[in-house]
Design a protein around this motif. Structure first.
Motif, PDB file in Angstrom:
ATOM      1  N   PHE A 256       8.602  69.060  42.568  1.00 29.97           N
ATOM      2  CA  PHE A 256       7.402  69.209  41.311  1.00 29.97           C
ATOM      3  C   PHE A 256       6.601  68.120  41.102  1.00 29.97           C
ATOM      4  O   PHE A 256       5.910  67.963  40.116  1.00 29.97           O
ATOM      5  CB  PHE A 256       8.383  69.564  40.035  1.00 29.97           C
ATOM      6  CG  PHE A 256       8.914  70.910  40.215  1.00 29.97           C
ATOM      7  CD1 PHE A 256       8.082  72.032  39.798  1.00 29.97           C
ATOM      8  CD2 PHE A 256      10.237  71.071  40.549  1.00 29.97           C
ATOM      9  CE1 PHE A 256       8.822  73.183  39.977  1.00 29.97           C
ATOM     10  CE2 PHE A 256      10.671  72.452  40.758  1.00 29.97           C
ATOM     11  CZ  PHE A 256       9.946  73.375  40.383  1.00 29.97           C
ATOM     12  N   GLY A 257       6.394  67.210  41.951  1.00 30.28           N
ATOM     13  CA  GLY A 257       5.481  66.140  42.020  1.00 30.28           C
ATOM     14  C   GLY A 257       6.055  64.876  41.048  1.00 30.28           C
ATOM     15  O   GLY A 257       4.834  64.357  40.486  1.00 30.28           O
ATOM     16  N   GLN A 258       7.195  64.730  40.775  1.00 32.57           N
ATOM     17  CA  GLN A 258       7.332  63.606  39.970  1.00 32.57           C
ATOM     18  C   GLN A 258       8.481  62.806  40.437  1.00 32.57           C
ATOM     19  O   GLN A 258       9.439  63.237  41.221  1.00 32.57           O
ATOM     20  CB  GLN A 258       7.863  64.504  38.614  1.00 32.57           C
ATOM     21  CG  GLN A 258       7.328  65.358  37.896  1.00 32.57           C
ATOM     22  CD  GLN A 258       7.688  66.367  37.015  1.00 32.57           C
ATOM     23  OE1 GLN A 258       8.518  65.856  36.277  1.00 32.57           O
ATOM     24  NE2 GLN A 258       7.593  67.628  37.355  1.00 32.57           N
ATOM     25  N   ASP A 259       8.529  61.628  39.962  1.00 30.01           N
ATOM     26  CA  ASP A 259       9.836  60.732  40.080  1.00 30.01           C
ATOM     27  C   ASP A 259      10.646  60.751  38.509  1.00 30.01           C
ATOM     28  O   ASP A 259       9.853  60.436  37.586  1.00 30.01           O
ATOM     29  CB  ASP A 259       9.363  59.206  40.003  1.00 30.01           C
ATOM     30  CG  ASP A 259       8.684  58.906  41.631  1.00 30.01           C
ATOM     31  OD1 ASP A 259       9.198  59.614  42.538  1.00 30.01           O
ATOM     32  OD2 ASP A 259       7.618  58.039  41.588  1.00 30.01           O
ATOM     33  N   VAL A 260      11.887  61.179  38.746  1.00 35.59           N
ATOM     34  CA  VAL A 260      12.554  61.542  37.641  1.00 35.59           C
ATOM     35  C   VAL A 260      13.622  60.136  37.232  1.00 35.59           C
ATOM     36  O   VAL A 260      13.851  59.547  38.134  1.00 35.59           O
ATOM     37  CB  VAL A 260      13.429  62.882  37.606  1.00 35.59           C
ATOM     38  CG1 VAL A 260      12.619  64.204  37.866  1.00 35.59           C
ATOM     39  CG2 VAL A 260      14.380  62.630  38.701  1.00 35.59           C
ATOM     40  N   THR A 261      13.667  59.934  36.027  1.00 35.25           N
ATOM     41  CA  THR A 261      14.935  59.118  35.525  1.00 35.25           C
ATOM     42  C   THR A 261      16.064  59.982  35.398  1.00 35.25           C
ATOM     43  O   THR A 261      16.239  61.016  34.704  1.00 35.25           O
ATOM     44  CB  THR A 261      14.567  58.631  34.205  1.00 35.25           C
ATOM     45  OG1 THR A 261      12.986  57.749  34.388  1.00 35.25           O
ATOM     46  CG2 THR A 261      15.464  57.609  33.751  1.00 35.25           C
ATOM     47  N   ILE A 262      17.391  59.386  36.133  1.00 30.48           N
ATOM     48  CA  ILE A 262      18.505  60.017  35.869  1.00 30.48           C
ATOM     49  C   ILE A 262      19.143  59.510  34.653  1.00 30.48           C
ATOM     50  O   ILE A 262      19.192  58.498  34.210  1.00 30.48           O
ATOM     51  CB  ILE A 262      19.352  59.770  37.026  1.00 30.48           C
ATOM     52  CG1 ILE A 262      18.678  59.920  38.556  1.00 30.48           C
ATOM     53  CG2 ILE A 262      20.768  60.245  37.086  1.00 30.48           C
ATOM     54  CD1 ILE A 262      18.232  61.438  38.805  1.00 30.48           C
ATOM     55  N   GLU A 263      19.748  60.588  34.020  1.00 32.43           N
ATOM     56  CA  GLU A 263      20.556  60.143  32.682  1.00 32.43           C
ATOM     57  C   GLU A 263      21.904  60.736  32.675  1.00 32.43           C
ATOM     58  O   GLU A 263      22.215  61.814  33.609  1.00 32.43           O
ATOM     59  CB  GLU A 263      19.631  61.016  31.420  1.00 32.43           C
ATOM     60  CG  GLU A 263      18.294  60.376  31.534  1.00 32.43           C
ATOM     61  CD  GLU A 263      17.494  61.192  30.341  1.00 32.43           C
ATOM     62  OE1 GLU A 263      17.955  62.138  29.707  1.00 32.43           O
ATOM     63  OE2 GLU A 263      16.491  61.028  30.314  1.00 32.43           O
ATOM     64  N   PRO A 264      22.767  60.203  31.859  1.00 33.98           N
ATOM     65  CA  PRO A 264      24.191  60.824  31.894  1.00 33.98           C
ATOM     66  C   PRO A 264      24.462  62.254  31.300  1.00 33.98           C
ATOM     67  O   PRO A 264      23.334  62.756  31.046  1.00 33.98           O
ATOM     68  CB  PRO A 264      24.998  59.635  30.844  1.00 33.98           C
ATOM     69  CG  PRO A 264      24.034  58.548  30.778  1.00 33.98           C
ATOM     70  CD  PRO A 264      22.648  59.130  31.096  1.00 33.98           C
TER      71      PRO A 264
END
Length: 174
Positions: free
Chosen positions: A166-174
């Motif tokens: 989706f064209g994004q860099d995501v931040t992984i969360e618990p």
């Protein structure tokens, strides 16, 4: 020649000892595990859901999947670095939940991945939560898996790939 056989015998003994230690450690580890991670993706759940249930498109956005064979409406075979693995979509609740199970008795593991899509705010952002519930019956494979991989590693890679889809860099969360 005698020395050669002593070396071979020593190597065989060492290998047997290592396998015995791995089996003993594996017996102390639980056979089942659960791991969860999530990420926010700027897209509505209705746009993300079809991507999750269209495995034949996985090779376009998942770097770990070379190709996918659709076996029927729910079953598919992924081909990747770990070889072919058969999966089955066992539960669909569009556009908020899907459960995919390993459906391959030839694998040394079994389990499910549950995808939960929860709209946030006005629905333009979706929290995608993946929960892996797995089982590794073999004590030796359990010990090796503990040493060689994190139970969160695959989930985190999947979420990062999905974000990039989706064209994004995501931040992984618990």
């Amino acid at each position: 020649m005698r020395r050669f056989f002593r070396i071979i015998g020593g190597l065989v003994l060492l290998l047997a000892l290592l396998l015995g230690v791995a089996a003993a450690i594996g017996m102390l580890l639980p056979a089942s595990h659960e791991a969860t991670r999530s990420a926010r993706i700027t897209a509505p759940a209705a746009a993300i859901y079809p991507v999750l249930i269209t495995p034949e498109a996985y090779p376009e956005w998942r770097g770990d999947v070379e190709r996918v064979e659709r076996m029927d409406s729910d079953r598919f075979r992924e081909h990747g670095g770990d070889g072919p693995i058969v999966f089955r979509i066992v539960n669909r609740q569009p556009p908020s939940r899907v459960v995919i199970a390993v459906d391959d008795p030839d694998q040394p593991f079994s389990g499910t991945w549950t995808f939960e899509l929860q709209p946030e705010g006005e629905g333009a952002v979706t929290r995608v939560r993946i929960t892996e519930r797995g089982s590794v019956p073999s004590p030796i494979f359990r010990a090796l898996a503990r040493v060689m991989m994190s139970p969160h590693e695959g989930i985190e890679a999947y979420l990062k790939n999905l974000g990039r889809r989706f064209g994004q860099d995501v931040t992984i969360e618990p």
